[in-house]
Each structure stands twice: as C-alpha cells, then as structure tokens.
Design a protein around this motif. Sequence first.
Motif, PDB file in Angstrom:
ATOM      1  N   GLY A 116       0.784  -1.225   0.000  1.00 36.30           N
ATOM      2  CA  GLY A 116       0.000   0.000   0.000  1.00 36.30           C
ATOM      3  C   GLY A 116       0.813   1.270   0.000  1.00 36.30           C
ATOM      4  N   ALA A 117       2.157   1.175  -0.010  1.00 38.42           N
ATOM      5  CA  ALA A 117       2.985   2.377   0.061  1.00 38.42           C
ATOM      6  C   ALA A 117       2.948   3.184  -1.233  1.00 38.42           C
ATOM      7  N   GLY A 118       2.791   2.519  -2.360  1.00 35.09           N
ATOM      8  CA  GLY A 118       2.752   3.240  -3.625  1.00 35.09           C
ATOM      9  C   GLY A 118       4.086   3.885  -3.962  1.00 35.09           C
ATOM     10  N   ASP A 119       4.037   4.825  -4.888  1.00 32.61           N
ATOM     11  CA  ASP A 119       5.256   5.533  -5.286  1.00 32.61           C
ATOM     12  C   ASP A 119       5.674   6.515  -4.197  1.00 32.61           C
ATOM     13  N   THR A 120       6.986   6.581  -3.967  1.00 33.49           N
ATOM     14  CA  THR A 120       7.512   7.510  -2.975  1.00 33.49           C
ATOM     15  C   THR A 120       8.727   8.219  -3.557  1.00 33.49           C
ATOM     16  N   ASP A 121       9.203   9.196  -2.858  1.00 29.78           N
ATOM     17  CA  ASP A 121      10.406   9.893  -3.319  1.00 29.78           C
ATOM     18  C   ASP A 121      11.643   9.274  -2.662  1.00 29.78           C
ATOM     19  N   ALA A 122      12.798   9.799  -3.032  1.00 25.84           N
ATOM     20  CA  ALA A 122      14.066   9.264  -2.541  1.00 25.84           C
ATOM     21  C   ALA A 122      14.209   9.398  -1.028  1.00 25.84           C
ATOM     22  N   THR A 123      13.647  10.449  -0.457  1.00 26.60           N
ATOM     23  CA  THR A 123      13.748  10.655   0.993  1.00 26.60           C
ATOM     24  C   THR A 123      13.014   9.565   1.752  1.00 26.60           C
ATOM     25  N   VAL A 124      11.798   9.248   1.319  1.00 22.48           N
ATOM     26  CA  VAL A 124      11.012   8.220   1.990  1.00 22.48           C
ATOM     27  C   VAL A 124      11.644   6.846   1.772  1.00 22.48           C
ATOM     28  N   ASP A 125      12.155   6.593   0.559  1.00 24.30           N
ATOM     29  CA  ASP A 125      12.827   5.329   0.296  1.00 24.30           C
ATOM     30  C   ASP A 125      14.058   5.181   1.189  1.00 24.30           C
ATOM     31  N   SER A 126      14.839   6.248   1.318  1.00 22.14           N
ATOM     32  CA  SER A 126      16.024   6.223   2.167  1.00 22.14           C
ATOM     33  C   SER A 126      15.650   5.920   3.615  1.00 22.14           C
TER      34      SER A 126
END
Length: 130
Positions: A33-43
């Motif tokens: 359910g996380a969907g697409d995220t940016d680099a900050t959230v992925d990090s």
Amino acid sequence: MARTLRVLAWVMGIACVAIGLFHVVAGMSAIPGAGDTDATVDSFGRFMGAIFAGYGLAWLWAARQMPIPTVAVRLLTGVFLLGGLSRVLSIAVAGWPDGFQVLLMAIELGLPPVYFWLADADERSARARA
C-alpha cells in the motif's frame, strides 16, 4: 515456560532480521500500500529496515544467553509494544493503513503481554535447577 520463551525469542529474532533485510533490499516496495515515494522516503524505509534487522539481532543475542536475561526480554518487548502503539497513534492522526499493517499492529499489541508474562521464565527455571 522457559522453552516457550526461548523458542519465541528465536522466532522473533529470525523474523525481524529477515523482515529488516527485506526492507533494506526492496525499499518501499516491501510495504504493502505504500505506492510511489520519493528518494527521501525510500532512504528512510531502508534505514529503518536496517534498524529492524539490528533489533532482531538483539533478540537472537538474548535467545543465546543462558538463562535468557529478563531485563533484555522486557526492554525488547517494550520496544515492540511501542511500535504497536505508534501504529495506533498513526491511525488517530492519518487514518487507517493497508490491512496488512493493521494485522501487524494486532501482532505488535497482542504478543507483548505473552513476552512480559514469560520474561523471567528462563531465569526462574535456572534458579530452580540450582
């Protein structure tokens, strides 16, 4: 009860290490359910995966001790419970997450009473043998 504590500590440790490493490798795609995220959230997600793997290693350390230290079980259980309570706070602030996250919250709130109840089982068993 001491054997139950030891088995549960091993299972918790192995599961947390595996889940944590999965999050390190898979990033945010590991979260339903996380969907697409940016680099900050992925990090952040990958970092928290590493921390969770370390938490699992702490459980494995405790499970290897003879007897399993009551203080370690209580501290590690308290951290686990705090995670479940944090999910409750998230629901209050942001709403209901994916159903899988709700299942995890139920485990994080339901399992700590068992660990707290068993926390001193191995030390009590060692004292009884001595």
